[in-house]
Design a protein around this motif. Sequence first.
Motif, PDB file in Angstrom:
ATOM      1  N   THR A 152       0.833  -1.203   0.000  1.00  0.00           N
ATOM      2  CA  THR A 152       0.000   0.000   0.000  1.00  0.00           C
ATOM      3  C   THR A 152       0.868   1.253   0.000  1.00  0.00           C
ATOM      4  OG1 THR A 152      -1.802  -1.114   1.178  1.00  0.00           O
ATOM      5  CG2 THR A 152      -1.783   1.278   1.240  1.00  0.00           C
ATOM      6  N   THR A 203       2.492   1.841  -3.358  1.00  0.00           N
ATOM      7  CA  THR A 203       1.501   2.243  -4.360  1.00  0.00           C
ATOM      8  C   THR A 203       1.102   3.697  -4.170  1.00  0.00           C
ATOM      9  OG1 THR A 203       0.652  -0.025  -4.509  1.00  0.00           O
ATOM     10  CG2 THR A 203      -0.790   1.740  -5.295  1.00  0.00           C
ATOM     11  N   LEU A 204       0.892   4.111  -2.935  1.00  0.00           N
ATOM     12  CA  LEU A 204       0.543   5.506  -2.657  1.00  0.00           C
ATOM     13  C   LEU A 204       1.694   6.440  -3.041  1.00  0.00           C
ATOM     14  CD1 LEU A 204      -1.169   5.065   0.837  1.00  0.00           C
ATOM     15  CD2 LEU A 204      -2.315   5.466  -1.357  1.00  0.00           C
ATOM     16  N   ALA A 211       1.924   6.961  -6.671  1.00  0.00           N
ATOM     17  CA  ALA A 211       0.865   7.844  -7.159  1.00  0.00           C
ATOM     18  C   ALA A 211       1.114   9.300  -6.781  1.00  0.00           C
ATOM     19  CB  ALA A 211      -0.483   7.392  -6.608  1.00  0.00           C
ATOM     20  N   LEU A 260       1.201  10.571  -3.698  1.00  0.00           N
ATOM     21  CA  LEU A 260       0.415  11.013  -2.551  1.00  0.00           C
ATOM     22  C   LEU A 260       1.297  11.134  -1.316  1.00  0.00           C
ATOM     23  CD1 LEU A 260      -2.748   8.807  -3.151  1.00  0.00           C
ATOM     24  CD2 LEU A 260      -2.350  11.169  -3.837  1.00  0.00           C
ATOM     25  N   ALA A 287      -8.300   9.996  -3.983  1.00  0.00           N
ATOM     26  CA  ALA A 287      -7.129   9.640  -4.790  1.00  0.00           C
ATOM     27  C   ALA A 287      -6.431   8.409  -4.239  1.00  0.00           C
ATOM     28  CB  ALA A 287      -6.158  10.821  -4.852  1.00  0.00           C
ATOM     29  N   ALA A 288      -6.378   8.289  -2.895  1.00  0.00           N
ATOM     30  CA  ALA A 288      -5.738   7.125  -2.282  1.00  0.00           C
ATOM     31  C   ALA A 288      -6.520   5.851  -2.583  1.00  0.00           C
ATOM     32  CB  ALA A 288      -5.621   7.338  -0.776  1.00  0.00           C
ATOM     33  N   ALA A 336      -5.930   4.902  -6.146  1.00  0.00           N
ATOM     34  CA  ALA A 336      -4.574   4.395  -6.387  1.00  0.00           C
ATOM     35  C   ALA A 336      -4.476   2.894  -6.117  1.00  0.00           C
ATOM     36  CB  ALA A 336      -3.574   5.149  -5.514  1.00  0.00           C
ATOM     37  N   VAL A 337      -5.191   2.418  -5.106  1.00  0.00           N
ATOM     38  CA  VAL A 337      -5.125   0.986  -4.767  1.00  0.00           C
ATOM     39  C   VAL A 337      -6.261   0.196  -5.411  1.00  0.00           C
ATOM     40  CG1 VAL A 337      -3.939   1.442  -2.589  1.00  0.00           C
ATOM     41  CG2 VAL A 337      -6.440   1.299  -2.613  1.00  0.00           C
TER      42      VAL A 337
END
Length: 290
Positions: free
Chosen positions: A98, A101-102, A105, A107, A230-231, A234-235
């Motif tokens: 996680t 991935t964030l 992106a 974030l 957005a989070a 993203a996942v």
Amino acid sequence: MTAGAVAPRVAVLASRVRADEKRILAALERRGVPYVQLDARTLHGFAHPAADGPRPAVLNREISHTRAVYGAELLEAAGHRVVNSAAATALCGDKWRTSTTLAAAGLPTPRTVLALTPGAALDALEELGTPAVIKPLVGSWGRLVARVPDRETAEALLEYVAALPSPQSHVVYLQELVDKPGRDIRVGVAGGEVIGAVYRHSADWRTNVARGAWVERCVDTGVIGPLAVAAAAAVGARIAGVDLIEDADGRPQVLEVNAGLEFSGLQEALGEDVPVADRLVDELLAEGAR
């Protein structure tokens, strides 16, 4: 299942029917949606199932992360559309994946390090700095999360970690301890929209409702709302509980994205004018219509 012989339009995967699941089932019944509850403890299926027509969309509410992931994979293989998908559920359940991935992106997240052994974790901690937090790769409700104020404490904790039998337990996830203002933020997201947000306050540094935190409605979601949406995107989570934390300057960062949105605290703070269960049912029905 609802009364009568009508074939179910949707299904709810859950081995335990908690307060949240009762709200979801009540919402389905109130709206006259035929459904069936699937108990993950009795679920089984073949790798090459026979195709026998459309299958109901499934809302994944399984409390066990392992059963939630494999249950979703099993149902998807049989032709069901599952919210959240097996891929999103697996990703959200792994804190390191996680985090990466964030970060990919773009974030904002706390500084995070992964060490493949407890020994390497001590070296990583020197670079990360203290105070820090050690978290299990998979877990929820603040369990097995430990605050590390200094190297001496880290050595004691990591000695215990090294003695654990599971090889996965020896992989250490470290995160900086953000100097938060005695609270964090939980944002409920469904279908790319914010359901609502709450501050979670606690006398303990862990602000989990499961650990006794109390909630307060967060009215101003102008900054945190888009960040939470957005989070979740993203996942790949259609439904999510996004946990954020504010740093000393009030800037929000994303801590975690939970694929199984537990919403009792959120519902308590939002009040009955925002029926969270109905928002989840809306997303389930939308998935079934795709």
